[in-house]
Design an enzyme around this catalytic site. Structure first.
Site, mmCIF file in Angstrom:
data_model
loop_
_atom_site.group_PDB
_atom_site.id
_atom_site.type_symbol
_atom_site.label_atom_id
_atom_site.label_comp_id
_atom_site.label_asym_id
_atom_site.label_seq_id
_atom_site.Cartn_x
_atom_site.Cartn_y
_atom_site.Cartn_z
ATOM 1 C CD GLU B 50 -2.874 -0.859 -0.185
ATOM 2 O OE1 GLU B 50 -2.728 0.138 -0.626
ATOM 3 O OE2 GLU B 50 -3.551 -1.612 0.185
ATOM 4 C CG ASN B 54 -0.825 4.997 -0.791
ATOM 5 O OD1 ASN B 54 -1.640 4.524 -2.148
ATOM 6 N ND2 ASN B 54 -0.922 5.421 0.171
ATOM 7 N NE ARG B 108 -4.951 3.259 -6.159
ATOM 8 C CZ ARG B 108 -4.516 2.122 -6.255
ATOM 9 N NH1 ARG B 108 -3.748 1.491 -7.089
ATOM 10 N NH2 ARG B 108 -4.068 1.728 -5.046
HETATM 11 N N1 LIG Z 1 2.865 9.438 -0.972
HETATM 12 C C1 LIG Z 1 1.914 10.189 -1.245
HETATM 13 N N2 LIG Z 1 2.731 10.792 -1.625
HETATM 14 C C2 LIG Z 1 0.860 11.948 -1.974
HETATM 15 N N3 LIG Z 1 0.142 11.544 -1.799
HETATM 16 C C3 LIG Z 1 -0.276 10.725 -1.016
HETATM 17 C C4 LIG Z 1 0.942 9.460 -1.438
HETATM 18 N N4 LIG Z 1 0.054 8.565 -0.247
HETATM 19 C C5 LIG Z 1 -1.280 8.740 -0.109
HETATM 20 N N5 LIG Z 1 -1.662 10.249 -1.160
HETATM 21 C C6 LIG Z 1 -3.240 10.805 -1.320
HETATM 22 O O1 LIG Z 1 -3.575 9.740 -0.232
HETATM 23 C C7 LIG Z 1 -5.264 9.471 -0.793
HETATM 24 C C8 LIG Z 1 -5.500 8.620 -0.435
HETATM 25 O O2 LIG Z 1 -4.805 7.412 -0.230
HETATM 26 P P1 LIG Z 1 -5.120 5.851 0.297
HETATM 27 O O3 LIG Z 1 -5.680 5.535 1.052
HETATM 28 O O4 LIG Z 1 -3.859 4.572 -0.892
HETATM 29 O O5 LIG Z 1 -5.748 5.600 -1.498
HETATM 30 P P2 LIG Z 1 -6.157 5.388 -2.822
HETATM 31 O O6 LIG Z 1 -4.538 5.289 -3.013
HETATM 32 O O7 LIG Z 1 -6.988 4.353 -2.998
HETATM 33 O O8 LIG Z 1 -6.120 7.038 -3.487
HETATM 34 C C9 LIG Z 1 -4.642 9.456 -2.521
HETATM 35 O O9 LIG Z 1 -5.292 9.346 -2.841
HETATM 36 C C10 LIG Z 1 -3.194 10.222 -2.319
HETATM 37 O O10 LIG Z 1 -4.267 12.008 -2.581
HETATM 38 MG MG LIG Z 2 -3.120 3.529 -1.757
#
Ligand SMILES: Nc1ncnc2c1ncn2[C@@H]1O[C@H](COP(=O)(O)OP(=O)(O)O)[C@@H](O)[C@H]1O
Ligand SMILES: [Mg+2]
Lengths: 102, 148
Positions: B50, B54, B108
């Site tokens: 995960e 990301n 996502r």
């Molecule tokens: N490393 C990262 N850099 C930038 N934005 C991030 C990062 N990790 C998460 N995000 C932001 O947080 C949101 C939620 O992440 P997550 O719970 O993993 O759901 P998903 O990946 O399905 O969108 C993402 O849609 C993104 O906007």
């Molecule tokens: Mg994610």
């Protein structure tokens, strides 16, 4: 990630094997879409029996398949869910939206 | 709380989706020395997948960038994993951590942080828009043997 399918009498069974992560999900969603468009099933079974790993990318795959079946006025069930994948699906509360059969 | 590290690995990779499997596999191999159960190992792999996904998807949406993963064993059999990127960062971390929140559209699920949080004992997210994100996760691996 491997995908196989069998279609008979508007029942479509899609069997997945391997690791279902974001890398695999991209192509898989397209393959499932195409498979449903070709076969126009009334019911689809998504068989996860061969899935050795799944992360939240798999949730998006299942939800997309569910939406496609809704659009075809059909139904979807996820079957043969391995333990690791079921922990991921349960954490997401997906059993509230999609039929899960063990 | 700082805790002494008894062993660690660290690696850097490019934000290509093919590296998702490598990253979770490498951390799982390292964690094996704590003698985790299959279920614990599954939880750890899922959480790493995960965090790294990301960084690949959200931190560097239309470029390729650096991702650094560190796994270390702290005293008491605690595994600590950090995943760091120098990408676009997160405006509102609290909001991003909410279940179903995503900026990634139909591809996502918005469940990544929720899964990291429930599969690990502790999740810390530090981020600065335009500078990058550091995700730190901890999970105690139960010692095996007597009574188990
Ligand atoms: N490393 C990262 N850099 C930038 N934005 C991030 C990062 N990790 C998460 N995000 C932001 O947080 C949101 C939620 O992440 P997550 O719970 O993993 O759901 P998903 O990946 O399905 O969108 C993402 O849609 C993104 O906007
Ligand atoms: Mg994610």
């Amino acid at each position: 990630m491997e995908m196989r399918y069998r279609a008979e009498n508007r029942l479509l069974t899609i069997s997945l094997a391997g690791e279902l992560d974001h890398h695999a999900a991209k192509g898989l969603m397209d393959s499932i879409d195409r498979c449903m468009e070709q076969n126009l099933p009334a019911r689809t079974l998504l068989d996860l029996g061969g899935v050795t790993f799944m992360d939240s990318s798999g949730i998006a795959v299942v939800m997309r398949a569910k939406r496609r079946m809704d659009a075809l006025s059909g139904s979807l069930a996820v079957v043969n869910i391995p333990k690791q994948a079921s922990r991921v699906l349960e954490t997401a509360g997906l059993d509230r939206y999609v039929d899960m059969l063990v | 709380m700082r805790q002494k590290s008894t062993n660690y690995i660290t690696f850097e990779c490019l934000s290509r989706s093919a590296n998702e499997a490598f990253a979770r596999g490498a951390v799982a191999c390292f964690a094996a020395q704590l003698d985790p159960t299959l279920e614990e190992l599954g939880d750890i792999k899922t959480a790493v997948s995960e965090a790294v996904t990301n960084a690949i998807v959200h931190a560097y949406p239309d470029t390729l960038g650096r991702i650094v993963v560190k796994a270390q064993i702290l005293e008491g059999g605690v595994l600590e994993i950090t995943v760091r990127d120098w990408g676009r960062g997160i405006q509102d971390v609290e909001k991003a951590r909410e279940p179903l929140f995503t900026t990634g559209g139909e591809e996502r699920s918005g469940m990544g942080f929720t899964i990291m949080e429930s599969f690990m004992d502790k999740l810390t997210v530090r981020s600065q828009p335009g500078k990058g994100t550091k995700v730190t996760m901890r999970r105690r691996v139960q010692p095996r043997g007597r009574g188990r």
